[in-house]
Design an enzyme around this catalytic site. Structure first.
Site, PDB file in Angstrom:
ATOM      1  N   ASP A  50       0.849  -1.197   0.000  1.00 48.79           N
ATOM      2  CA  ASP A  50       0.000   0.000   0.000  1.00 48.79           C
ATOM      3  C   ASP A  50       0.885   1.247   0.000  1.00 48.79           C
ATOM      4  OD1 ASP A  50      -1.876   2.119   0.718  1.00 48.79           O
ATOM      5  OD2 ASP A  50      -3.234   0.511   1.291  1.00 48.79           O
ATOM      6  N   SER A 100      -7.054   4.302  -1.457  1.00 50.61           N
ATOM      7  CA  SER A 100      -6.831   2.857  -1.376  1.00 50.61           C
ATOM      8  C   SER A 100      -8.101   2.030  -1.553  1.00 50.61           C
ATOM      9  CB  SER A 100      -6.193   2.491  -0.031  1.00 50.61           C
ATOM     10  OG  SER A 100      -4.916   3.070   0.074  1.00 50.61           O
ATOM     11  N   HIS A 161      -9.798  -2.867   6.766  1.00 49.77           N
ATOM     12  CA  HIS A 161      -9.283  -1.634   6.154  1.00 49.77           C
ATOM     13  C   HIS A 161      -9.571  -1.671   4.656  1.00 49.77           C
ATOM     14  CE1 HIS A 161      -6.240   1.705   5.836  1.00 49.77           C
ATOM     15  NE2 HIS A 161      -6.798   1.978   6.999  1.00 49.77           N
ATOM     16  N   THR A 163      -7.948  -1.969   1.740  1.00 50.04           N
ATOM     17  CA  THR A 163      -7.448  -2.999   0.824  1.00 50.04           C
ATOM     18  C   THR A 163      -8.144  -4.343   1.025  1.00 50.04           C
ATOM     19  OG1 THR A 163      -5.319  -1.912   0.557  1.00 50.04           O
ATOM     20  CG2 THR A 163      -5.395  -4.272   0.080  1.00 50.04           C
ATOM     21  N   ASP A 326       2.148   2.706   3.516  1.00 46.38           N
ATOM     22  CA  ASP A 326       1.307   3.875   3.290  1.00 46.38           C
ATOM     23  C   ASP A 326       1.246   4.770   4.521  1.00 46.38           C
ATOM     24  OD1 ASP A 326      -1.066   5.187   1.732  1.00 46.38           O
ATOM     25  OD2 ASP A 326      -1.962   4.651   3.653  1.00 46.38           O
ATOM     26  N   HIS A 330       2.350   8.697   4.957  1.00 48.71           N
ATOM     27  CA  HIS A 330       1.385   9.732   5.356  1.00 48.71           C
ATOM     28  C   HIS A 330       1.902  10.546   6.546  1.00 48.71           C
ATOM     29  CE1 HIS A 330      -1.974   9.208   2.707  1.00 48.71           C
ATOM     30  NE2 HIS A 330      -2.191   7.946   3.040  1.00 48.71           N
ATOM     31  N   HIS A 368      -1.185   2.714  -5.140  1.00 51.14           N
ATOM     32  CA  HIS A 368      -0.910   4.102  -5.532  1.00 51.14           C
ATOM     33  C   HIS A 368       0.474   4.454  -5.014  1.00 51.14           C
ATOM     34  CE1 HIS A 368      -1.470   5.075  -1.336  1.00 51.14           C
ATOM     35  NE2 HIS A 368      -2.621   4.405  -1.372  1.00 51.14           N
ATOM     36  N   HIS A 443      -1.206  11.018  -1.211  1.00 55.79           N
ATOM     37  CA  HIS A 443      -0.817  10.050  -2.238  1.00 55.79           C
ATOM     38  C   HIS A 443      -0.226  10.774  -3.437  1.00 55.79           C
ATOM     39  CE1 HIS A 443      -4.107   7.097  -0.634  1.00 55.79           C
ATOM     40  NE2 HIS A 443      -3.100   7.254   0.199  1.00 55.79           N
TER      41      HIS A 443
END
Length: 513
Positions: A50, A100, A161, A163, A326, A330, A368, A443
């Site tokens: 991710d 996501s 989540h 995904t 990910d 972030h 992404h 992203h």
């Protein structure tokens, strides 16, 4: 901050023969790929990093080598060894830079969707419950289950989540983890939370491992691991205990529920048909902070999953998410993100040892990218978390090689950019400097790499829409919507092209006009 390069390595690289020999060896290996693997894929594994954009892949490669005391640039990730690489276009139907949830719907359900929605088509509108019904789309995990394969989900995030949820849920809002996070009007209109859908939509998912315990338990019920921390307590308003319900349904079916490393690693996979492992109330801890006594690594979870799933003579489908790459990005914490990526690569290596390239199609990709990059004319072997070799010619201050385009690392000291030499920029939670101040980094919108090996891996080539991925995997495994190429005239399994280009051309033209 430059790691020592072995003199042997430096000396051999000065010799043109070294590079010529290396290229010739690579050429021989490439020529061997001309004999394509056209077997039926008994097993399918999708590794999803991710947020693992190309800069993250490159930086993780360097880190992997440097963790072994090497320079790093010449290191090979496990995914680097895959013979076929393509690019996927990641945009959502309503977003140039995706999230996501919409991307998960693409690479799991084969249909592009709106950001924030999982397992529904683009006709569904985020947060509008009444747009759910009739717009549900099914995933490759369901196609595999319906064809008799075992199926599994392993993630370092919550199991509900964005995904993983696209594999089993149909939700117009990715944040509806339990009914405790849903607006009353959505519940009244009949929409179900994602944790409930995990238990009800595809009731016999063979292996589920990750975090997200609190969404399974009644509101305020204390967590087994953190009994005195209210934020980890149950969140469900309907009073249901989904873990107990799962245990009750599986009690006569070799089903096991585990919540710590000792429990999961003490299982004999031969005696387990169903496994539910929930190792944290929310997401699992970062790999750099993981308690190796109590919490399993992604690699350990993947090994257990494969050993359980591969008992099925029909094969399996396994979704593995390195989900906290990910989160590290972030938060502007590149060190956390890159160690997550290296751990996922370790898990890819373990899966390689437990499966065969002859009957297992393995795909590694990202949903992404991020606003993460590294540069600054760093010297060979420069620690990936180190400084560029020169000062800025504008503010005369040093800067780290790793930088973010935006995010929480933006900081002014006395009206000017912070001098990074005054702080510990190699600390685990250091937030790399960013050009634009944001509380959470965003992203990135560029294409992501898709690595593939095994039966029909060569169908992943060139530049494709992201939703193409599950169609290739289903085609290779003879599941899902087009299976006529799998049966030869004598009734045996065989792969042959299902549709000729002459048929497909006009069909596609009608859609594009």
């Amino acid at each position: 901050s430059v790691l020592p390069l072995g003199s042997l390595s430096l000396d051999r690289e000065k010799d043109p023969q070294f590079w010529n020999t290396l290229a010739q060896q690579t050429l021989k290996e490439a020529l061997m790929q001309q004999k394509l693997n056209q077997n039926v894929a008994k097993n399918l594994i999708l590794f999803l990093g991710d947020g693992m954009g190309v800069p993250t892949v490159t930086a993780a490669r360097i880190l992997k080598g440097q963790l072994k005391g090497q320079s790093g640039e010449e290191t090979q990730l496990e995914m680097d060894k895959f013979p076929f690489v393509s690019l996927a276009k990641t945009y959502n139907t309503n977003a140039q830079v995706p999230d996501s949830a919409g991307t998960a719907t693409a690479y799991l359900c084969g249909v592009k969707a709106n950001e924030g929605t999982v397992g529904v088509s683009a006709a569904a509108v985020r947060s509008q419950c009444n747009t759910t019904e009739g717009n549900e789309v099914t995933s490759i995990l369901k196609w595999a289950k319906d064809s008799g394969k075992s199926v599994g989900i392993v993630t370092t995030t919550r199991v509900n989540h964005a995904t993983p949820s696209a594999a089993y849920a149909h939700s117009v809002d990715r944040d509806w983890y339990s009914d405790g996070e849903m607006p009353p009007e959505a519940l009244q209109a009949g929409c179900k939370d994602i944790a409930r859908q995990l238990m009800e939509n595809i009731p016999n998912i063979d292996v589920i491992m990750g975090g997200g315990r609190k969404y399974m338990y009644p509101k305020n019920q204390s967590d087994v691991e953190y009994p005195n921390i209210p934020k980890h307590s149950g969140t469900r308003k309907d009073g249901r205990n989904l873990v107990e319900e799962w245990i009750a349904k599986k009690k006569d079916k070799k089903g096991h529920y585990v919540w710590n490393k000792k429990q999961v690693l003490s299982l004999n996979p031969n005696n387990v048909d169903y496994l539910l492992g929930l190792f944290e109330p929310g997401d699992l801890t970062y790999e750099l902070e993981r308690n190796s006594e109590t919490d399993p690594s992604l690699t350990e979870m993947v090994e257990v999953a494969i050993k359980i799933l591969r008992k099925n003579s029909n094969g399996f489908y396994l979704l593995v998410e390195g989900g906290r790459i990910d989160h590290g990005h972030h938060e502007g914490k590149a060190k956390q993100a890159l160690h997550e990526a290296v751990e996922m690569d370790r898990a890819i290596g373990r899966a390689h040892l437990l499966t065969s390239i002859h009957d297992t199609l393995t795909v590694v990709t990202a949903d992404h990218s991020h606003m993460f990059n590294f540069g600054g004319y760093t010297h060979r072997g420069n620690t990936i978390f180190g400084l560029a070799p020169m000062l800025s010619d504008v503010d005369q201050k040093p800067f780290t090689s790793i930088l973010y385009g935006n995010g929480p690392g933006y900081k002014l000291v006395n009206g000017a950019r912070e001098n990074v030499s005054t702080i510990d920029f190699e600390e685990n939670n250091y937030q790399a400097q960013a050009a634009v101040p944001l509380s959470m980094e965003t992203h990135g919108g560029e294409d992501v790499a898709v690595f593939a090996k095994g039966p029909l891996a060569h169908l992943l080539h060139g530049v494709h829409e992201q939703n193409y991925i599950p169609h290739v995997m289903a085609y290779a495994a003879c599941i899902g919507q087009n299976r006529e190429h799998c049966i030869a005239h004598d009734g045996t399994a065989a792969l042959k092209p299902a549709l000729s280009i002459s048929i497909m051309g006009p069909l596609l033209d009608t859609f594009l006009l």
